[in-house]
Design a protein around this motif. Structure first.
Motif, mmCIF file in Angstrom:
data_model
loop_
_atom_site.group_PDB
_atom_site.id
_atom_site.type_symbol
_atom_site.label_atom_id
_atom_site.label_comp_id
_atom_site.label_asym_id
_atom_site.label_seq_id
_atom_site.Cartn_x
_atom_site.Cartn_y
_atom_site.Cartn_z
ATOM 1 N N LEU A 302 0.094 17.001 3.242
ATOM 2 C CA LEU A 302 1.099 16.047 3.278
ATOM 3 C C LEU A 302 0.270 15.224 5.024
ATOM 4 N N ARG A 303 -0.023 16.330 5.325
ATOM 5 C CA ARG A 303 -0.928 14.878 6.584
ATOM 6 C C ARG A 303 -1.432 13.562 5.911
ATOM 7 N N ASP A 304 -2.647 13.962 4.736
ATOM 8 C CA ASP A 304 -2.994 12.998 4.381
ATOM 9 C C ASP A 304 -2.658 12.519 3.168
ATOM 10 N N GLY A 305 -1.370 12.887 2.332
ATOM 11 C CA GLY A 305 -1.070 12.214 1.826
ATOM 12 C C GLY A 305 0.232 11.120 3.169
ATOM 13 N N SER A 306 0.341 10.788 3.872
ATOM 14 C CA SER A 306 1.474 10.529 5.363
ATOM 15 C C SER A 306 0.415 9.186 5.324
ATOM 16 N N ALA A 307 -1.049 10.018 5.504
ATOM 17 C CA ALA A 307 -1.614 8.758 6.849
ATOM 18 C C ALA A 307 -1.887 7.815 5.454
ATOM 19 N N ARG A 308 -2.096 8.109 3.933
ATOM 20 C CA ARG A 308 -1.945 7.059 3.012
ATOM 21 C C ARG A 308 -0.956 6.198 2.692
ATOM 22 N N ALA A 309 0.417 6.718 2.839
ATOM 23 C CA ALA A 309 1.269 5.928 2.848
ATOM 24 C C ALA A 309 1.713 5.071 4.064
ATOM 25 N N ARG A 310 1.332 5.736 5.133
ATOM 26 C CA ARG A 310 1.722 4.662 6.368
ATOM 27 C C ARG A 310 0.518 3.357 6.426
ATOM 28 N N ALA A 311 -0.384 3.807 5.596
ATOM 29 C CA ALA A 311 -1.116 2.501 5.932
ATOM 30 C C ALA A 311 -0.641 1.243 5.469
ATOM 31 N N VAL A 312 0.101 2.364 3.448
ATOM 32 C CA VAL A 312 0.764 0.589 3.016
ATOM 33 C C VAL A 312 1.839 0.172 4.391
ATOM 34 N N ALA A 313 2.766 0.967 4.549
ATOM 35 C CA ALA A 313 3.591 0.941 5.199
ATOM 36 C C ALA A 313 4.023 -0.162 6.762
ATOM 37 N N GLN A 314 2.613 0.545 6.870
ATOM 38 C CA GLN A 314 2.092 -0.682 8.426
ATOM 39 C C GLN A 314 2.022 -2.456 7.929
ATOM 40 N N GLU A 315 0.571 -2.028 6.250
ATOM 41 C CA GLU A 315 0.998 -3.508 6.264
ATOM 42 C C GLU A 315 2.455 -4.550 5.748
ATOM 43 N N THR A 316 3.245 -4.021 5.384
ATOM 44 C CA THR A 316 4.092 -4.670 5.296
ATOM 45 C C THR A 316 5.144 -5.074 6.349
ATOM 46 N N MET A 317 5.009 -3.665 7.008
ATOM 47 C CA MET A 317 5.934 -4.661 8.610
ATOM 48 C C MET A 317 5.860 -5.392 8.945
ATOM 49 N N VAL A 318 3.827 -5.484 8.969
ATOM 50 C CA VAL A 318 3.660 -6.639 9.683
ATOM 51 C C VAL A 318 4.011 -8.049 8.778
ATOM 52 N N GLN A 319 4.059 -7.713 7.846
ATOM 53 C CA GLN A 319 5.008 -8.907 6.431
ATOM 54 C C GLN A 319 6.542 -8.677 7.280
ATOM 55 N N VAL A 320 6.957 -7.904 7.248
ATOM 56 C CA VAL A 320 8.702 -8.013 7.888
ATOM 57 C C VAL A 320 7.971 -8.574 9.554
ATOM 58 N N ARG A 321 7.558 -8.057 10.386
ATOM 59 C CA ARG A 321 8.173 -8.264 11.317
ATOM 60 C C ARG A 321 7.840 -10.402 11.610
ATOM 61 N N GLU A 322 6.755 -10.841 11.497
ATOM 62 C CA GLU A 322 6.727 -12.066 11.504
ATOM 63 C C GLU A 322 7.957 -12.664 10.905
ATOM 64 N N ALA A 323 8.097 -11.892 9.496
ATOM 65 C CA ALA A 323 9.522 -13.167 8.970
ATOM 66 C C ALA A 323 10.709 -12.687 9.718
ATOM 67 N N MET A 324 11.179 -11.929 10.609
ATOM 68 C CA MET A 324 11.509 -11.771 11.185
ATOM 69 C C MET A 324 11.640 -12.099 12.580
ATOM 70 N N GLN A 325 10.669 -13.207 12.975
ATOM 71 C CA GLN A 325 9.816 -13.398 14.101
ATOM 72 C C GLN A 325 9.767 -12.678 15.410
ATOM 73 N N MET A 326 9.650 -11.719 14.879
ATOM 74 C CA MET A 326 9.013 -10.335 16.337
ATOM 75 C C MET A 326 7.927 -10.817 17.167
ATOM 76 N N PRO A 327 7.471 -10.471 18.458
ATOM 77 C CA PRO A 327 6.318 -10.543 18.479
ATOM 78 C C PRO A 327 5.510 -9.892 18.064
ATOM 79 N N SER A 328 4.069 -10.094 18.350
ATOM 80 C CA SER A 328 3.495 -8.815 17.572
ATOM 81 C C SER A 328 2.210 -9.468 18.441
ATOM 82 N N PHE A 329 2.970 -9.219 20.038
ATOM 83 C CA PHE A 329 1.339 -9.397 20.919
ATOM 84 C C PHE A 329 1.548 -8.206 21.614
#
Ligand code: TRP
Ligand code: SF4
Length: 329
Positions: A302-329
């Motif tokens: 579960l730890r390993d699977g969650s880390a792999r899932a998290r890596a994908v989820a984090q990539e998506t969230m970068v795009q989501v925050r950008e689309a919603m003009q959330m700060p990335s600083f």
């Protein structure tokens, strides 16, 4: 490669209907998709917020069952929802742009609110389908293997992502499609759909003795067939439904003819069924018990699977925050 995501709520022991209806489907999808299988422990809180001690053991049991049924942790990310915090962030963002009326009109919402024994009058319960939408789109899943009862949630998910695309002028999420299982639904011992709430299940941890008892004593047969000398009608008999799912075509053929000419008694017929069901369940049961005896191994997966899932989820969230003009600083 296209992606598949599905989730199960950790509600304790899984049954034969879960195996045939869902998990075996998950196993097949591993060959052609990048697969993510989530244990929805946050979703479980909607009904178990006052019994939190039950959740983690149930998660380990689901994990053991997944592995026993043939999910390969190297190919599939088997993970815990609560270990990928990004789901919560996306859920929050979705909650700001989703009209409340969309959630109020989810057919299961009012029905469950009124009929469930658990107290579902919470904010979180109303948001259940929205958290589910976040679970799906955060992996940009193309396919979502689910039961029919989840189709409306998936429709809501598509509506939310369309609104997201429209509002923020982006196209980041593919539209997820349901994958319904071909396999006929497994009936319960009483002939209704197999379900924990009906207490009509054969559990994957049932021993051969328990299965024999359930098949011979609890399973409904043709009630019009009182004596062994009466001819029976397999087409209205739950036992025969089960034979069709778990016995060989030759056995089905034989039961079908013999029953109709009173050549086989119901008790023998049920005993043969118990053997066929046991042949399917017993190897799974033994593996589940093996995995459960080594909870550290389950936690590692579960730890390993969650880390792999998290890596994908984090990539998506970068795009989501950008689309919603959330700060990335
Ligand atoms: N609501 C699903 C069920 O009760 C479980 C679930 C949670 C799920 N998140 C999901 C299913 C995402 C598919 C995709 O069965
Ligand atoms: Fe059902 Fe089998 Fe009895 Fe026929 S013999 S009524 S199929 S249990």
């Amino acid at each position: 490669m296209q992606r598949v995501l599905s989730g199960v709520q950790p509600s304790g022991s899984l049954h034969l209907g879960n195996l045939v209806g869902a998990i075996e489907n998950y196993v097949k999808l591993q060959d052609d998709y990048q697969t993510f299988y989530m244990i929805a422990d946050w979703h479980a809180l909607t009904s178990k917020f006052d019994k939190v001690g039950e959740i983690l053991p149930a998660c380990l049991e689901v994990t053991a069952t997944f592995l026993a049924a043939g999910l390969d942790p190297n190919r599939s990310a088997i993970f815990m929802q609560s270990l990928v915090k990004e789901h919560a962030e996306l859920h929050l963002l979705f909650s700001m742009m989703t009209p409340l009326s969309w959630l109020e009109r989810v057919p299961t919402y009012k029905e469950k609110l009124q009929n469930s024994v658990a107290d579902l009058g919470s904010y979180g319960f109303m948001g259940y389908p929205l958290l589910q939408a976040a679970d799906i789109v955060i992996y940009k899943a193309n396919k979502v293997p689910v039961g029919e009862d989840q189709l409306f949630h998936l429709e809501l998910c598509r509506e939310v992502l369309r609104r997201f695309h429209f509002l923020y002028e982006t196209e980041i999420f593919p539209e997820p499609q349901a994958v319904l299982t071909q396999a006929a639904k497994v009936p319960g011992l009483d002939g209704r759909k197999m379900s924990k709430t009906y207490e009509n299940c054969i559990y994957l941890r049932d021993t051969p003795e328990v299965i024999l008892q359930k098949c011979t004593r609890q399973m409904a047969s043709d009630t019009a067939r009182v004596r062994k000398t009466d001819a029976g009608n397999p087409s209205i008999c739950t036992v025969f439904e089960f034979h069709k799912l778990f016995s060989t075509p030759a056995t089905c053929e034989e039961v079908n003819t013999e029953c109709r000419r009173a050549g086989i008694g119901c008790f023998d017929c049920k005993k043969r069924l118990a053997e066929a069901v046991t042949a399917r369940v017993e190897p799974v049961r033994v593996k589940i018990e093996d995995h459960l005896a080594k909870p550290d191994g389950l936690r590692d997966i579960l730890r390993d699977g969650s880390a792999r899932a998290r890596a994908v989820a984090q990539e998506t969230m970068v795009q989501v925050r950008e689309a919603m003009q959330m700060p990335s600083f």
